[in-house]
Design a protein around this motif. Sequence first.
Motif, PDB file in Angstrom:
ATOM      1  N   LEU A  51       0.902  -1.245  -0.345  1.00  0.00           N
ATOM      2  CA  LEU A  51      -0.088  -0.035   0.077  1.00  0.00           C
ATOM      3  C   LEU A  51       0.781   1.226  -0.016  1.00  0.00           C
ATOM      4  CD1 LEU A  51      -2.892   1.096   0.004  1.00  0.00           C
ATOM      5  CD2 LEU A  51      -2.835   1.063   2.513  1.00  0.00           C
ATOM      6  N   GLY A  52       1.813   1.222   0.741  1.00  0.00           N
ATOM      7  CA  GLY A  52       2.861   2.214   0.817  1.00  0.00           C
ATOM      8  C   GLY A  52       3.683   2.691  -0.493  1.00  0.00           C
ATOM      9  N   ASP A  53       3.857   1.344  -1.004  1.00  0.00           N
ATOM     10  CA  ASP A  53       4.697   1.575  -2.493  1.00  0.00           C
ATOM     11  C   ASP A  53       4.030   1.914  -3.268  1.00  0.00           C
ATOM     12  OD1 ASP A  53       7.223   0.621  -1.128  1.00  0.00           O
ATOM     13  OD2 ASP A  53       6.957  -1.446  -1.809  1.00  0.00           O
ATOM     14  N   LEU A  54       2.584   2.075  -3.389  1.00  0.00           N
ATOM     15  CA  LEU A  54       1.715   2.735  -4.519  1.00  0.00           C
ATOM     16  C   LEU A  54       2.158   4.215  -4.788  1.00  0.00           C
ATOM     17  CD1 LEU A  54      -1.753   1.138  -3.601  1.00  0.00           C
ATOM     18  CD2 LEU A  54      -0.082   0.464  -5.512  1.00  0.00           C
ATOM     19  N   VAL A  55       2.865   4.923  -3.830  1.00  0.00           N
ATOM     20  CA  VAL A  55       3.490   6.100  -3.602  1.00  0.00           C
ATOM     21  C   VAL A  55       4.837   5.942  -4.211  1.00  0.00           C
ATOM     22  CG1 VAL A  55       3.949   8.441  -3.054  1.00  0.00           C
ATOM     23  CG2 VAL A  55       1.735   7.239  -2.467  1.00  0.00           C
ATOM     24  N   VAL A  56       5.262   6.489  -5.311  1.00  0.00           N
ATOM     25  CA  VAL A  56       6.762   6.158  -5.723  1.00  0.00           C
ATOM     26  C   VAL A  56       7.440   7.587  -5.100  1.00  0.00           C
ATOM     27  CG1 VAL A  56       8.373   5.909  -7.903  1.00  0.00           C
ATOM     28  CG2 VAL A  56       6.091   4.929  -7.663  1.00  0.00           C
ATOM     29  N   ARG A  57       8.430   7.411  -4.525  1.00  0.00           N
ATOM     30  CA  ARG A  57       9.273   8.693  -4.129  1.00  0.00           C
ATOM     31  C   ARG A  57      10.607   8.888  -4.400  1.00  0.00           C
ATOM     32  NH1 ARG A  57       6.131  10.581   0.281  1.00  0.00           N
ATOM     33  NH2 ARG A  57       4.349   8.863   0.855  1.00  0.00           N
ATOM     34  N   ALA A  58      11.037  10.119  -4.457  1.00  0.00           N
ATOM     35  CA  ALA A  58      12.335  10.425  -4.701  1.00  0.00           C
ATOM     36  C   ALA A  58      13.326   9.970  -3.818  1.00  0.00           C
ATOM     37  CB  ALA A  58      12.559  11.941  -4.972  1.00  0.00           C
ATOM     38  N   PRO A  59      14.178   9.358  -4.299  1.00  0.00           N
ATOM     39  CA  PRO A  59      15.479   8.538  -3.354  1.00  0.00           C
ATOM     40  C   PRO A  59      16.334   9.613  -2.713  1.00  0.00           C
ATOM     41  CG  PRO A  59      16.178   8.305  -5.682  1.00  0.00           C
ATOM     42  CD  PRO A  59      14.579   8.975  -5.894  1.00  0.00           C
TER      43      PRO A  59
END
Length: 371
Positions: free
Chosen positions: A176-184
């Motif tokens: 569920l959290g990985d559905l938001v792709v974030r900047a590394p």
Amino acid sequence: MTRPAFTPAPVVLLSALVLAPLVAACGVKDTQAQSPVAPEIVLTVKTAPVLEQTLARTLTLTGTLVPSRESAVAADVTGKVAQIYVERGSRVAAGAPLVRLDRRQAALMEEEARSQAAAIAAQATLATSECARSKTLFAEGAINQAEFDRSQAACAAAGQSAMAARAREQLAGKTLGDLVVRAPFAGVVADRFVNPGEYVRPDSRVASVVQLGQLRLEIGVPESALAAFGVGAEVSFKVAAYPAEIFTGRVRYVGATVRRQSRDLLVDALVVNADERLRPGMFAVAEVTLGQATLPVVPRSALRSDERAGTDRLFVVAEGRAVERLVHKGELIPGASKEEPVLVAIHGGVKPGERVVLEPDPALRDGARVK
């Protein structure tokens, strides 16, 4: 009998015939001897001596600026793109959202996993109580060894089931959290590769993030110059966007092997780019100091350059004549003042002490007499 008188006329005639060519020949010889010879033209030229100067020996190389950190960010799960938060050129902080996928199915799966974990945890609590009770009964002799072992095994299995249920709950939460792709990391979005409604997989790139505050200058160094490229060596370079400025970097990484085809080694110099004017992908011309060399120098006005043929020539005065030399010019040396001429280092073709012709006339040719 009367003899005829002797007549010498034929002899006189023969003498005249014999002498005529001689007289004519003498006349021709005298005429040739009296014809004037054209004098050789002497050209007046201005000369200067070939001097000698100790110069820094530099090596010119080409390279490319690349980001010190660059990441093609990929989705870690499968899903449909629901929202995009950035565009090309957007500045992002570390952990900032780039893209969000549809979360409805993942949310239901997470809720199911949480409920199952809670149910199995309740069963594990009950099994623990049963395990404690069987232990008391076994101590009192109310149950035999086989019944006691079965109760202990059921208790352990319930505990393991509870742990597995918690792991599935955590996995569902991670999905569920990985559905938001974030900047590394903090940087700038170089490009984005998806649009809303597209279906992505775990190996699908969604955006590219680069760090501009520090860049790398990648240059190929010939094996003959490797000694000058130790870690910490300074590299100066220019880029076409700012032709009047000189940027610097320091060698940080040196390749381990020489490439067979090009016979060079990849070297990375770190470049501080606090104002972010330099951009990845820029072509750079670098200069590295290899040491010092003493070379002949001549005024720049002595050179006659042929840009089409790529050659440089000058005239040296020797024994009253102009001698044309093909030379290999090097670095320009500006004069200390406007009155002093610009000098050019010469890597071959002249020697210190010789005199060169300044501003040679187009009519000047090799071997011409000069003063």
